[in-house]
Design an enzyme around this catalytic site. Structure first.
Site, PDB file in Angstrom:
ATOM      1  CE1 TYR A 212      -3.337   3.019   0.697  1.00 12.04           C
ATOM      2  CE2 TYR A 212      -1.932   3.272   2.746  1.00 12.04           C
ATOM      3  CZ  TYR A 212      -2.917   3.709   1.584  1.00 12.04           C
ATOM      4  OH  TYR A 212      -3.788   4.860   1.950  1.00 12.04           O
TER       5      TYR A 212
ATOM      6  CE  LYS B 299      -3.076   6.481  -1.755  1.00 11.16           C
ATOM      7  NZ  LYS B 299      -4.209   6.919  -2.578  1.00 11.16           N
TER       8      LYS B 299
END
Length: 333
Positions: A139, A143
Site C-alpha cells: 500500500y 501510493k
C-alpha cells in the site's frame, strides 16, 4: 459552479467530499466500481467502472473542471499486483483522462504512509521528508509511486496537488474504528508498546475540507503535498481508552512490547504467504509499528497555502464518533 469528478465517491472519504461539493452548489460526477446505497438521493451523475478501465476513466473526466482522485486499494494486505493495478495504473489512467479532456485541476488523495519507514523519527515533521528507499507494505509503496507521478505531472495545463490526511475517523467509518472496537470488545486488542506514543488523527469532515481547499487555492498548492490532521496529536492509547469508555467497552487488559508484536506480525505474514491466505493477518510488522510509535506531522504548510483550519475539533470529533457508535451498535458497524 464547477463540474467535479470524485473517483471512489461512494466510499468513506469520497462521499464526504461529494456532500461538501453538492452543498456549495457544484455539479458532481462519481466513478466507482459499483453503486453505493450511500449515494441514494444525492444529485450526482454516477458511472460504474473500475479505476483500471482507462477508457471509462477518461470518459468520466470529460467536461470536468476538477478531478478528486480518491479511489485506491487501501489496507496493508493483498497481492502486489492488485495494489499496483489500482493505485499506480489507476492513478495513471486518471492523469491521462485529465490530459485528454483538458481538466485544469487534479486533487489526489495520498497518505502519510508514503514517507513512513520504521527507523525514521516521525515527530512534527514537514513535507520535505524524502520517500524511503524501501517500504514494509505494498500500500505505502504504490501510493508513493502514484503520488510521485501526480506531483511530477504538475504543469501549466494541469495543476496537481496531493493531500495526506492521517488516520481518518468519524461516523460512517467502515474500517479503522469498527476493527478496533470489535477486537477490543472481544478481548483481542492488546496495548502495543508503552502507551505513550502520539499520533495524528483526522476527522472525516476535516479531511474532506482539505481537499476542497486544495482545489480552491491551487495556485499556491500546485505541485505540492500536504499533511492534514485535526491540528494536534493525541496519545494513541489514551484516545482509544477514552473511546472505549464512551461506548461502554471494558478497558484493555493486555500489553505487548513492540519487539514481541513485530515478531508475531512477521510470523503471521510468513504463514499467510506460504498458505496463500487472502484475508489480512490480525497483526503485521507495519501495524505493530504504527500502534507503538509516534507519528505526527507539522501542518503549517497546509495552514499557510490552503488556509486550512480544522472545522471540527478533536474533542468534538471524538464525541460525534462515540455518538454514532452508540446509535449504531458495535456489532452492526
Amino acid at each position: 459552479m464547477s463540474t467535479c469528478l470524485v473517483t471512489g465517491g461512494g466510499g468513506f472519504l469520497g462521499l464526504a467530499i461529494v456532500k461538501k461539493l453538492l452543498a456549495r452548489g457544484d455539479k458532481v460526477k462519481v466513478l466507482s466500481r459499483s453503486h453505493h446505497d450511500s449515494l441514494n438521493g444525492l444529485d450526482v451523475e454516477f458511472t460504474a467502472a473500475d479505476i483500471t478501465n482507462a477508457a471509462a476513466v477518461a470518459q468520466a473526466c470529460q467536461g470536468c473542471d476538477i478531478v478528486f482522485h480518491v479511489a485506491s486499494k487501501a489496507g496493508i494486505w493483498g497481492s502486489d499486483r492488485e495494489y499496483e493495478a489500482v493505485n499506480i495504473e489507476g492513478c495513471h489512467n486518471v492523469l491521462m483522462g485529465c490530459r485528454t479532456h483538458k481538466v485544469p485541476i487534479l486533487v489526489y488523495t495520498s497518505t502519510p504512509s508514503v514517507i513512513y519507514h520504521p527507523q525514521a523519527k516521525i515527530e512534527n515533521i514537514q513535507e520535505d521528508i524524502p520517500y524511503p528507499t524501501q517500504f514494509e507494505c505494498a500500500y505505502a509503496r504504490t501510493k508513493a509511486a502514484a503520488e510521485r507521478e501526480v506531483l511530477s505531472a504538475n504543469c501549466a495545463e494541469l495543476a496537481t496537488v496531493a493531500i495526506r490526511p492521517h488516520l481518518i475517523y468519524g461516523p460512517g467509518d467502515p474500517n479503522l474504528i469498527p476493527r478496533v472496537l470489535k477486537r477490543a470488545k472481544a478481548g483481542q486488542l492488546p496495548q502495543v508498546g508503552d502507551g505513550t506514543n502520539k499520533v495524528d488523527i483526522t476527522y472525516i469532515d476535516n479531511a474532506a475540507q482539505a481537499h476542497l481547499l486544495a482545489a480552491e487555492h491551487i495556485q499556491e498548492a500546485a505541485g505540492k503535498a500536504y499533511f492534514i490532521s485535526d491540528g494536534s496529536p493525541v496519545v494513541l492509547w489514551d484516545w482509544i481508552a477514552e473511546l472505549l469508555r464512551l461506548v461502554n467497552v471494558p478497558p484493555l487488559k493486555r500489553k505487548l512490547s513492540l519487539g514481541t508484536t513485530r515478531a508475531i506480525g512477521a510470523v503471521l505474514e510468513g504463514v499467510y504467504k506460504v498458505l496463500r491466505i487472502k484475508t489480512e493477518p490480525k497483526m503485521t510488522r507495519f501495524t505493530a509499528q504504527q500502534l507503538a510509535t509516534s507519528h505526527y506531522f507539522n501542518i503549517s504548510n497546509a495552514k499557510r497555502d490552503l488556509r486550512y483550519e480544522p472545522e471540527v475539533s478533536g474533542a468534538e470529533g471524538l464525541r460525534r464518533l462515540a455518538e454514532w457508535v452508540n446509535a449504531t451498535g458495535i456489532d452492526n458497524l
